[in-house]
Scaffold this active site. Structure first.
Site, short mmCIF file in Angstrom:
data_model
loop_
_atom_site.label_atom_id
_atom_site.label_comp_id
_atom_site.label_asym_id
_atom_site.label_seq_id
_atom_site.Cartn_x
_atom_site.Cartn_y
_atom_site.Cartn_z
N GLY A 165 4.69 -1.68 11.15
CA GLY A 165 3.74 -0.62 11.45
C GLY A 165 2.68 -1.03 12.45
N THR A 211 0.54 -4.83 6.20
CA THR A 211 -0.61 -5.20 5.36
C THR A 211 -0.93 -6.68 5.55
OG1 THR A 211 -0.01 -3.51 3.74
CG2 THR A 211 -1.44 -5.30 2.99
N SER A 258 0.80 -1.22 0.00
CA SER A 258 0.00 0.00 0.00
C SER A 258 0.84 1.28 0.00
CB SER A 258 -0.95 0.02 1.21
OG SER A 258 -0.22 -0.09 2.42
N ASP A 274 10.12 -8.44 1.96
CA ASP A 274 9.99 -7.56 3.12
C ASP A 274 9.90 -8.32 4.44
OD1 ASP A 274 7.38 -8.48 2.63
OD2 ASP A 274 6.57 -6.50 2.17
N GLY A 319 5.23 3.02 0.08
CA GLY A 319 6.68 2.82 0.11
C GLY A 319 7.34 3.98 0.80
N GLN A 343 -6.83 -1.21 6.74
CA GLN A 343 -6.49 -0.22 5.71
C GLN A 343 -7.63 -0.06 4.71
OE1 GLN A 343 -2.99 -2.15 4.26
NE2 GLN A 343 -1.64 -1.35 5.85
#
Length: 472
Positions: free
Chosen positions: A408, A260, A13, A238, A15, A305
């Site tokens: 996050g 995410t 979603s 990631d 960067g 999100q």
């Protein structure tokens, strides 16, 4: 001028470009650029705006220079499974279709007579997900065989971004391992699987490991951004980078990369490819220094999100994450719950309507307010974390005593507390920029800033605040 390093960390979603420095063994981070990543509809499929991504990667390099930084090295990490095909001239073939597209829905069943999943799992150790690269390639072969026939190179998303920076093509190990085309033991492309599926072997290049020097910026990129530097391969997946940044206190810690997607698991020295592991749908993804990330994919913050984005479209203003958390807290007694692993949540037109429909279909209380929708998602995530840890303990024969959350999602203390309560384990939350940190750690180890991974992880404990939630 202080030596610095640059992590380009791109999620599904958004960067960001983050500068990392080390002084007296303490790491510091400086965000210099952030951008939105999005899906576009093209030729009947959900696709990535790949040219937009390339441009944002380059603009972020320029922003770093404009902010006064000249990084010694740069590394790129992104999500897994998605790829591009290139012809002999290095030109992309076809569209960069995204994993949330529905083209792979029936591929497992279609491939079963050719390559039973039991065999695929035993050889690769990669869990079933409808969007795995192996299924995407077979769906492409079915829809556009001419594209595979014209292809000379297969590059995953971070591989392609590296190519656009340097002109050098390379397949990086941690991301390649997620394709279900790499042997769990061999750590290389599995020729038997590739041949059985009728895929062209020539497109799969030599696999390189994290820490490998790829090359310097091309002349065009160098001239535009205002400096030159070396592009280094981090763990380009990631999650592979995020797991590196977990400051675990001992070997009884569960790792949770919360973004995410929620990736919950542990590091193992050897893969676990037993029938029980296959049944539980745990995966053995390749990690730094050939560690195995034994984990389960859980839908994660994508649901939140999506709710936030949808509410913004309805009202013209997106609510903040703290506002959504507060709404859930007001509905904390609401008992709605869904299975976050249901494919219905991958790319629904309305996440809010889908959550309500799933509650109704499952005979659970149906949320009526935003707070109840949010509480349903929180109930579901914490329940699925607890269930995954129980499975993990059964499959590994180990008892785990804590959960370490990076990314996050580690900032969401409401979810952290619910997770501690559901699992009855203490939760240690942080660092927030786990993925970027893991990316930077590989660059810093290569540069000699740290002796090894243990040394770098010790620095994280000194450098960042780790918050604790205990079960209630």
């Amino acid at each position: 001028m202080q030596t610095c390093y640059l992590a380009v960390d791109i999620g599904a979603s958004s960067g960001r470009h983050i500068i990392g420095t080390v002084e007296h063994g303490v790491m510091a981070l400086h965000e210099v650029y952030r951008f939105e990543n999005r899906l576009i509809e093209k030729n009947g499929h959900l696709c990535w705006d790949m040219e937009g991504l390339v441009q944002n990667v380059i603009e972020g390099l320029k922003a770093a220079h404009d902010a006064g930084y000249t990084p010694t090295t740069v590394g790129i990490d992104t999500w897994a499974v998605d790829f591009l095909l290139l012809d002999a001239d290095g030109t992309p073939i076809g569209d960069p279709v995204a994993y949330r597209d529905g083209r792979t829905a029936a591929m497992r069943e279609e491939l079963e007579p050719i390559l039973p999943f039991t065999k695929l799992y035993a050889r690769t150790g990669i869990q079933y997900q409808s969007f795995n690269t192996v299924y995407q390639l077979c769906a492409l072969k079915k829809e556009h065989p001419e594209q595979l026939a014209a292809a000379d190179h297969f590059l995953m998303v971070p591989d392609y971004l590296n190519y656009r920076l340097t002109g050098v093509m390379a397949n990086e190990y941690t991301n390649a391992s997620t394709t279900a085309l790499v042997g769990a033991i061999s750590k290389d492309w599995d020729d038997e699987i590739i041949n059985r599926l009728g895929l062209p072997r020539k497109i799969f290049g030599r696999i390189s490991t994290p820490g490998t020097k790829l090359g310097n910026l091309s002349s065009a990129v160098k001239d535009y951004v205002g400096f030159d530097c070396t592009v280094v391969l981090p763990a380009t997946h990631d999650t592979g980078s995020a797991f590196l940044a977990v400051p675990a206190r001992d070997d009884k810690a569960v790792y949770l990369s919360s973004g995410t997607w929620s990736l919950l698991g542990v590091e193992n020295k050897d893969p676990i490819t037993t029938p029980a592991s296959m049944q539980a749908n745990f995966t053995n993804e390749g990690g730094y220094e050939y560690r195995y990330r034994y984990l389960k994919n859980i839908m994660g913050l994508w649901m939140i999100q999506s709710v936030r984005r949808e509410l913004g479209e309805q009202t013209g203003t997106r609510p903040s994450f703290p506002e959504l958390i507060a709404a859930a807290q007001e509905a904390s007694s609401f008992a709605g719950i869904v299975s976050t692993g249901d494919d219905r949540f991958l790319a629904p037109k309305s996440m809010i309507k889908e959550v309500k429909a799933a509650c109704k279909d499952g005979g659970k209380p149906v949320p009526a307010t935003t707070g109840e929708v949010m509480q349903t998602i929180y109930n579901s995530l914490s329940h699925d974390y607890q269930a995954a840890i129980q499975e993990l303990q059964s499959l590994t024969g180990k008892e785990y005593t804590s959960i370490n959350i990076v990314g996050g999602g580690s900032q969401d203390m409401y979810l952290n507390q619910m997770t501690a309560n559901a699992t009855q384990l203490p939760v240690f939350a942080g660092p927030t920029e786990g993925t970027a940190l893991g990316n930077l750690m590989v660059q810093m180890i290569r540069a000699g800033e740290f002796k090894d991974l243990a040394d770098a992880r010790a620095s994280i404990k000194k450098s960042f605040t780790i918050l604790e939630c205990n079960p209630q």
